[in-house]
Design an enzyme around this catalytic site. Structure first.
Site, PDB file in Angstrom:
ATOM      1  N   GLU A  81       0.711  -1.361  -0.093  1.00  0.00           N
ATOM      2  CA  GLU A  81      -0.044   0.083   0.217  1.00  0.00           C
ATOM      3  C   GLU A  81       0.856   1.436  -0.003  1.00  0.00           C
ATOM      4  O   GLU A  81       0.606   2.096   0.669  1.00  0.00           O
ATOM      5  CB  GLU A  81      -0.929   0.156   1.293  1.00  0.00           C
ATOM      6  CG  GLU A  81      -2.028  -1.024   1.072  1.00  0.00           C
ATOM      7  CD  GLU A  81      -3.210  -1.029   2.146  1.00  0.00           C
ATOM      8  OE1 GLU A  81      -3.206  -0.208   3.155  1.00  0.00           O
ATOM      9  OE2 GLU A  81      -4.088  -1.769   2.027  1.00  0.00           O
ATOM     10  N   GLU A 104      -5.147  -8.714  -0.388  1.00  0.00           N
ATOM     11  CA  GLU A 104      -5.782  -8.263   0.802  1.00  0.00           C
ATOM     12  C   GLU A 104      -7.589  -8.165   0.499  1.00  0.00           C
ATOM     13  O   GLU A 104      -7.800  -7.378  -0.311  1.00  0.00           O
ATOM     14  CB  GLU A 104      -5.411  -7.264   1.551  1.00  0.00           C
ATOM     15  CG  GLU A 104      -4.022  -7.409   2.353  1.00  0.00           C
ATOM     16  CD  GLU A 104      -3.603  -6.091   3.010  1.00  0.00           C
ATOM     17  OE1 GLU A 104      -4.506  -5.406   3.641  1.00  0.00           O
ATOM     18  OE2 GLU A 104      -2.312  -5.942   3.289  1.00  0.00           O
TER      19      GLU A 104
HETATM   20  O1  AHR Z   1      -4.814  -6.240   6.975  1.00  0.00           O
HETATM   21  C1  AHR Z   1      -4.761  -4.970   7.741  1.00  0.00           C
HETATM   22  C2  AHR Z   1      -4.207  -3.810   7.082  1.00  0.00           C
HETATM   23  O2  AHR Z   1      -5.075  -3.432   5.990  1.00  0.00           O
HETATM   24  C3  AHR Z   1      -2.705  -4.134   6.548  1.00  0.00           C
HETATM   25  O3  AHR Z   1      -1.906  -4.022   7.481  1.00  0.00           O
HETATM   26  C4  AHR Z   1      -2.876  -3.233   5.240  1.00  0.00           C
HETATM   27  O4  AHR Z   1      -2.022  -3.430   4.093  1.00  0.00           O
HETATM   28  C5  AHR Z   1      -4.272  -2.867   5.157  1.00  0.00           C
HETATM   29  O5  AHR Z   1      -4.380  -1.660   5.072  1.00  0.00           O
END
Ligand code: AHR
Length: 508
Positions: free
Chosen positions: A173, A292
């Protein structure tokens, strides 16, 4: 009862489903690692301190690849801290989650746990506060056979054989100001390009994931991807993106329709890839790595809408006091409604099998996760465990084009048919597997299956996730409050989908 019709023809495939679609993610965050994967002294701990009860559930869940060590954590992480004798490892402040990292668990512990559990590691390198040489050294430590400083150190630390880690993420990110060492698209491109070169010089066989944009509220959404992929195309194999959905502030109907929001998000990434490929006359294909995704209701803090998150640092999104060790944070307690929504998101993944090759449910243990452990105690399956498990068990083969003729409902993402489905053809088993979400909250829907060219198929099994109490949750004491149930199998080709239910229908 409402009615709907589903058409599918064996001549119209969407794409082959990669097994990596059912991957997951574990970060040095809260109790994901410490008292999740690893708890020396626990009655279930093996000789290395890994919890065997947790490993059994990870195996049952069927995840092929697990991403590690972050997440936001990776942008503050120095991997050197987590190798060598444990008594020499430093305790460090982790800025991402405002916790103290003891470094008892590091890259060796993760790769060796992955070996024991039978999963492939996917490692993210620190392109925030880290430098490109450290990224190259980490590839050398993990993958170089021997005879060099870092590979010999790996052997000295107990693992002479290389880990041969294939999948590597170039940061996490990096688009967002919440990321330690956040960069502009142009600066990230330069850094990622140089890191990729070095990492590939060390091991040309590795697959690299470029950090794409994830959050539509950012002004750089998708423009980031255009800028970065125009330069990185030849050096990387996947474009990463993330997507979380939450219940608060948008109303139940929109929450249930999250499958469409995820679909729009994936298609946005796919369209930028198509544009960059066409504009630059690139020939190779880049697939999406949705590394994610999940429902995340921010239960640690009270949120009325997504807008409440604007301007918060990541640790302000948790209930932790500053600088605790492995605090019990982000331990979402998932409801039946959340589980039905996760099932809907899974349908979207299947329907995008032509562009998404890797998808990681975020996360795996304790932190926004399907598996919850009690420190020193037992382990149980959260509600979302069940639809994910059914996807990883039955969602193999080829996604086929599916067209639904049904009445529609309105939501923020448009006018949508009341039934959302994905049709998977598993050639080996000669089975058609239909994943169907009845979004109708007060009525069941009879779904007529009009399948062409698959042969003479009969419904063999119908699994349902539903219930009257959408707020039902599993606990350690009551582990079966939310689970899949087996429904009666109809004689013909009409299957009743109960009101607000997620269904798996197997025909063979
Ligand atoms: O999964 C939790 C967080 O969510 C991670 O660290 C990040 O990549 C995302 O914003």
């Amino acid at each position: 009862m409402k009615s709907a019709k589903l058409f599918s023809d064996i001549h119209f495939p969407v794409g082959k489903i990669d097994d990596k679609m059912y991957s997951s993610f574990t970060e040095h965050l809260g109790r994901s690692i410490y008292s999740g994967i690893y708890e020396p002294g626990h009655p279930e701990a093996d000789d290395k301190g890994y919890r065997k009860d947790v490993a059994a559930l990870v195996k049952e869940l069927g995840v092929p690849v697990i991403r590690y060590p972050g997440g936001n954590f990776v942008s503050c992480y120095d991997w050197h801290d987590g190798i060598g004798p444990k008594e020499n490892r430093p305790k460090r402040l982790d800025y991402a989650w405002a916790t103290i990292e003891t470094n008892e668990f590091g890259i060796d512990e993760f790769c060796q746990w992955a070996e024991r559990v039978g999963v492939e590691p996917m490692i993210a390198v620190n392109l925030g506060t880290g430098n490109i040489k450290d990224a190259g050294d980490l590839v050398e430590y993990c993958n170089f056979p021997g005879g060099t400083y870092w590979s010999d150190l790996r052997a000295k630390n107990g693992h002479p054989e290389p880990y041969n880690v294939k999948y590597w993420c170039l940061g996490n990110e990096m688009e967002g100001s919440w990321q330690a060492g956040h960069l502009s698209a142009e600066d990230y491109t330069k850094k990622a390009l140089e890191a990729a070169k070095i990492m590939r010089w060390v091991d040309p066989s590795i697959k690299l994931v470029a950090c794409g944009s994830s959050y539509e509220m950012l002004p750089t959404y998708m423009e980031w991807d255009r800028v970065m992929m125009s330069e990185l195309w030849d050096q990387v194999d996947y474009l990463s993106t993330h997507n979380y959905t939450m219940n608060a502030g948008q109303g139940t109907t929109n929450f249930i329709a999250a499958y469409k929001q995820l679909d729009d998000h994936i298609k946005n990434s796919a369209k930028v890839l198509e544009y960059v490929k066409a504009k630059n006359h690139f020939t190779k294909d880049i697939k999406i790595c949705l590394d994610e995704w999940n429902v995340w209701n921010f239960q640690d803090i009270k949120l009325d809408s997504l807008d409440d998150l604007a301007g918060l640092t990541t640790f302000e999104m948790t209930s932790a006091e500053k600088w605790e060790i492995a605090p019990s944070i982000l331990q979402e307690k998932y409801s039946l409604l959340d589980a039905v929504v996760v099932g809907g998101l899974g349908i979207t993944l299947l329907n995008n099998a032509d562009s998404v090759e890797i998808a990681c449910l975020a996360q795996l243990i304790n932190v926004i996760a399907p598996i919850t452990t009690i420190r020193g105690g037992g382990v149980f399956r959260q509600a979302i465990y069940h639809p994910f498990h059914m996807l990883s068990k039955y969602g193999h083969g080829t996604t086929m084009k599916a067209v639904t003729d049904a009445e529609t409902y309105s939501c923020d993402f448009g006018e949508l048919p009341i039934v959302e489905s994905a049709v998977v053809y598993n050639e080996e088993a000669k089975e058609v597997r239909i994943f169907a979400l009845n979004t109708c909250q007060d009525d069941s829907t009879e779904l007529e299956l009009d399948l062409h060219g698959y042969g003479d198929l009969k419904v063999k099994k119908h699994l349902v996730l539903d219930g009257d109490n959408l707020e039902a949750r599993n606990t350690f004491e009551e582990q079966e409050n939310v689970t899949m149930r087996e429904a009666d199998v109809p004689e013909g080709n009409k299957v009743v989908l109960p009101k607000l239910s997620w269904n798996v229908i197997i025909l063979g």
